[in-house]
Design a protein around this motif. Structure first.
Motif, PDB file in Angstrom:
ATOM      1  N   GLU A   8       0.836  -1.263   0.062  1.00  0.00           N
ATOM      2  CA  GLU A   8       0.066   0.020   0.075  1.00  0.00           C
ATOM      3  C   GLU A   8       0.625   1.271  -0.056  1.00  0.00           C
ATOM      4  O   GLU A   8       0.598   2.345  -0.813  1.00  0.00           O
ATOM      5  CB  GLU A   8      -0.831  -0.082   1.027  1.00  0.00           C
ATOM      6  N   LYS A  11       1.971   1.613  -3.476  1.00  0.00           N
ATOM      7  CA  LYS A  11       0.559   2.296  -4.229  1.00  0.00           C
ATOM      8  C   LYS A  11       0.523   3.660  -4.109  1.00  0.00           C
ATOM      9  O   LYS A  11       0.088   4.445  -5.102  1.00  0.00           O
ATOM     10  CB  LYS A  11      -0.536   1.517  -3.960  1.00  0.00           C
ATOM     11  N   TYR A  12       0.705   4.324  -2.695  1.00  0.00           N
ATOM     12  CA  TYR A  12       0.377   5.678  -2.550  1.00  0.00           C
ATOM     13  C   TYR A  12       1.877   6.385  -3.228  1.00  0.00           C
ATOM     14  O   TYR A  12       1.533   7.672  -3.623  1.00  0.00           O
ATOM     15  CB  TYR A  12       0.431   5.856  -0.890  1.00  0.00           C
ATOM     16  N   ILE A  14       3.023   5.655  -6.141  1.00  0.00           N
ATOM     17  CA  ILE A  14       2.760   5.670  -7.577  1.00  0.00           C
ATOM     18  C   ILE A  14       1.626   6.783  -7.726  1.00  0.00           C
ATOM     19  O   ILE A  14       1.747   7.340  -8.585  1.00  0.00           O
ATOM     20  CB  ILE A  14       2.219   4.193  -7.967  1.00  0.00           C
ATOM     21  N   LYS A  15       0.620   6.828  -6.864  1.00  0.00           N
ATOM     22  CA  LYS A  15      -0.419   7.975  -6.870  1.00  0.00           C
ATOM     23  C   LYS A  15       0.237   9.437  -6.772  1.00  0.00           C
ATOM     24  O   LYS A  15       0.007  10.224  -7.599  1.00  0.00           O
ATOM     25  CB  LYS A  15      -1.341   7.763  -5.794  1.00  0.00           C
ATOM     26  N   ARG A  56       1.340  -7.991  -3.999  1.00  0.00           N
ATOM     27  CA  ARG A  56       0.238  -7.771  -3.446  1.00  0.00           C
ATOM     28  C   ARG A  56      -0.517  -9.107  -3.856  1.00  0.00           C
ATOM     29  O   ARG A  56      -0.636  -9.386  -4.784  1.00  0.00           O
ATOM     30  CB  ARG A  56      -0.711  -6.574  -3.620  1.00  0.00           C
ATOM     31  N   ASP A  82      -0.325  -7.674  -9.761  1.00  0.00           N
ATOM     32  CA  ASP A  82       0.232  -6.389 -10.259  1.00  0.00           C
ATOM     33  C   ASP A  82      -0.647  -5.368 -10.586  1.00  0.00           C
ATOM     34  O   ASP A  82      -0.171  -4.273 -10.577  1.00  0.00           O
ATOM     35  CB  ASP A  82       1.658  -6.631 -10.792  1.00  0.00           C
ATOM     36  N   TYR A  84      -3.060  -4.550  -9.104  1.00  0.00           N
ATOM     37  CA  TYR A  84      -3.303  -3.706  -7.897  1.00  0.00           C
ATOM     38  C   TYR A  84      -2.707  -2.503  -7.758  1.00  0.00           C
ATOM     39  O   TYR A  84      -2.882  -1.305  -7.602  1.00  0.00           O
ATOM     40  CB  TYR A  84      -2.633  -4.423  -6.500  1.00  0.00           C
ATOM     41  N   TYR A  85      -1.202  -2.432  -8.505  1.00  0.00           N
ATOM     42  CA  TYR A  85      -0.226  -1.200  -8.484  1.00  0.00           C
ATOM     43  C   TYR A  85      -0.851  -0.245  -9.691  1.00  0.00           C
ATOM     44  O   TYR A  85      -0.448   0.730  -9.991  1.00  0.00           O
ATOM     45  CB  TYR A  85       1.047  -1.568  -8.822  1.00  0.00           C
ATOM     46  N   ILE A  88      -5.188   2.832  -9.615  1.00  0.00           N
ATOM     47  CA  ILE A  88      -5.002   3.663  -8.404  1.00  0.00           C
ATOM     48  C   ILE A  88      -6.059   4.293  -8.178  1.00  0.00           C
ATOM     49  O   ILE A  88      -6.117   4.661  -6.744  1.00  0.00           O
ATOM     50  CB  ILE A  88      -3.790   4.627  -8.923  1.00  0.00           C
ATOM     51  N   SER A  97      -8.195   1.339  -2.580  1.00  0.00           N
ATOM     52  CA  SER A  97      -7.395   0.568  -1.559  1.00  0.00           C
ATOM     53  C   SER A  97      -7.384  -0.868  -1.912  1.00  0.00           C
ATOM     54  O   SER A  97      -6.511  -1.585  -1.488  1.00  0.00           O
ATOM     55  CB  SER A  97      -7.776   0.921   0.029  1.00  0.00           C
TER      56      SER A  97
END
Length: 581
Positions: A8, A11-12, A14-15, A56, A82, A84-85, A88, A97
């Protein structure tokens, strides 16, 4: 960055990169830290401690309608995603999330005692790929391959303008022939059952001949027979004449005073649990005659079968036909050029300038490893393998799955085996003639394997009190998964691979191109490149996922649609210009 765990937090990040730098492509560089031993999971949600770049895991416990429906629960307890990534934002532009109910269990669906996460849109917002490297050496090898590919104008090479497909028969989708022979009133005596099949070109099979006995003073004795692998018609290879095979009664069997029913398992009659075609039934004097009829050649999807019975005097006492009986060699249609119910196979969408090399079981060009090694050496811009797989192997079946899977299966390519060459996949010697490879099969892209965990995978089969590891390697010491081994190969292999980190769902029978699952999304990649002109690898991959989501009912859990997109991973550079600059 904030986040409940490392995936996570990434991921944040990447955001933030999207919103700060307007990034389009994200390349994750790093897999497990060791090919000998590394723990694939820290907990149900993630693999982090033994990973250079964490993964993930979903918590989607799949129980599909087909083709795996059976009395046994065959499922992945979540798989690497992947996607998941890449996903976003949710549909309203908020951070996605993948845990909308905030219970700490990510991407849950069908997991006992856990609320389903139903509001995940799964649409990619950025193009994501991964180089699942385990060492600096692997990084250097793959980066050099990418630089060479993009800077040497490979798109103008003869080898690039070739697409090569490998496939066979995915499932035994035999229709139920359901001949009903009422023996009431017939005298106790020997009888002979005959069956013969015909294709639309007028070719005919050898006659399957089954002498049996009606004797109501004896107990009924009927045995299952599935031995079309020894049929004289297919002994010389493929393509072959039509095949007729009665399976629900055997030579010498007795129809006696009692009823008898028997349902063969998957180890005797593949896909019988999904589409009952082989159940033995003798009830109230009526014998149900079931079996197989097929035409083992490319696109040989229709055949007619004639069943007749003679008494001991040679008189015909029963005669019926089943015409236009369908059987499809799924992978061959998925990879091929023809259209079925409005949707073509992969080759139908490729530009006409591409040479087609078709290695199928039904045309006799695909029988095993040597066929794959020799053809791969020539080089191709694209390779498509559609069949069955594991982290270690890819293969398929001969047409009609003769004699069931134990006799009909062949291995096209594997990472490791116990004979020479020990590591066949490392024998690929196509040098810089590197294809983008799409792999249809279960777990070929499951990049969380290492040798020791792969060996330990076999223990629960012998010691049932141990928990299953779900490595799908069956005790073979696999150092790296099939798909990644292709990319990291210094002698050739592939420039990138696309495939499944979990069980890949094919559609048996006529729904093979339209029903969704692994076949549909793989075809869509080729359509995105050939028809929609998506010439950047990550865009073609992501647009295939988006198109899948827009076309199918993603709330249909049993159809496996959500899992199909979640597990479909790109192992390669998402910014790669297909064919180079």
């Amino acid at each position: 960055y904030e986040g409940r765990d490392k995936p996570e937090q990434i991921k944040y990040f990447i955001k933030d990169a999207i919103e700060t730098y307007d990034v389009t492509y994200v390349l994750l560089v790093g897999g497990l830290k060791n090919q000998f031993f590394a723990r694939p999971k820290d907990d149900a949600n993630q693999g982090s401690k033994d990973w250079y770049v964490p993964v993930r895991y979903t918590n989607l416990y799949d129980k599909p309608k087909f083709p795996l429906k059976s009395d046994d629960d065959i499922f992945d307890p979540g798989s690497i995603s992947d996607l998941y990534y890449a996903d976003i934002y949710d549909g309203e532009g908020n951070f996605s999330s993948w845990d909308p109910n905030n219970d700490g269990v990510f991407a849950a669906w069908g997991k006992e005692g856990v609320k389903d996460d139903l509001d995940i849109d799964m649409v990619p917002d950025v193009y994501v790929g991964r180089l699942a490297c385990r060492s600096i050496k692997e990084v250097k090898t793959v980066v050099n391959k990418i630089i060479t590919y993009e800077t040497t104008n490979v798109g103008q090479s003869d080898w690039f303008n070739r697409v090569t497909v490998f496939s066979g028969d995915g499932f035994l989708d035999q229709q139920d022939l359901n001949f009903q022979w009422d023996t009431t009133g017939l005298k106790n005596s020997p009888y002979t059952i005959y069956a013969q099949s015909f294709n639309k070109e007028g070719e005919k099979s050898t006659i399957d001949t089954i002498p049996i006995l009606i004797d109501r003073s004896q107990k009924t004795s009927i045995s299952f027979k599935h031995n079309d692998h020894v049929n004289p018609g297919v002994s010389d290879g493929y393509p072959a004449p039509p095949v007729a095979e009665i399976v629900t009664i055997s030579p010498g069997d007795v129809l006696g005073f009692n009823d008898l029913t028997y349902t063969p398992g998957e180890n005797e009659a593949y896909c019988n649990n999904f589409n009952p075609w082989a159940n033995i039934s003798y009830e109230n004097g009526v014998l149900t005659i079931r079996g197989k009829t097929y035409d083992p050649k490319p696109y040989g999807n229709l055949s007619d079968i004639h069943v007749w019975i003679k008494d001991n005097d040679g008189l015909v006492i029963f005669s019926e036909w089943r015409n236009d009986t369908e059987m499809y060699y799924e992978g061959e249609w998925v990879t091929g050029e023809k259209t079925l119910y409005g949707r073509g196979g992969a080759l139908s969408y490729m530009p006409e300038t591409f040479e087609r090399e078709i290695l199928w079981a039904s045309n006799g060009r695909l029988t095993g490893l040597q066929d794959v090694l020799q053809e791969w050496k020539r080089g191709s811009g694209f390779v498509f393998l559609s069949g069955h797989g594991s982290p270690n192997t890819w293969g398929d079946h001969f047409p009609g799955v003769p004699g069931n899977r134990q006799h009909a299966s062949f291995t096209g390519l594997s990472v490791i085996r116990l004979k020479r060459p020990l590591m066949p996949i490392d024998s690929l010697s196509n040098g810089e003639k590197l294809p983008i490879t799409v792999i249809g099969g279960c777990h070929n892209s499951q990049f969380n394997v290492s040798m020791i965990t792969s060996v330990l995978d076999i223990l629960p089969y012998y010691f049932t009190f141990l928990p299953e590891r779900h490595m799908w390697t069956y005790g073979v010491a696999v150092p790296e998964c099939f798909s990644w081994r292709l990319v990291r190969s210094p002698r050739g292999g592939s420039i990138a691979t696309i495939g499944n980190t979990g069980l890949g769902y094919g559609m048996p029978g006529k729904d093979l191109t339209t029903g969704g699952g692994d076949g549909w999304i793989s075809i869509e990649f080729f359509r995105q490149y050939g028809s929609e002109n998506e010439t950047v690898l990550g865009a073609a991959h992501s647009q295939a996922i988006t198109s899948y989501i827009q076309t199918h009912d993603m709330s249909d859990f049993e159809a496996g649609h959500a899992k199909t997109v979640q597990q479909w991973v790109l192992l390669g550079d998402p910014s790669l210009m297909i064919g180079g600059y």
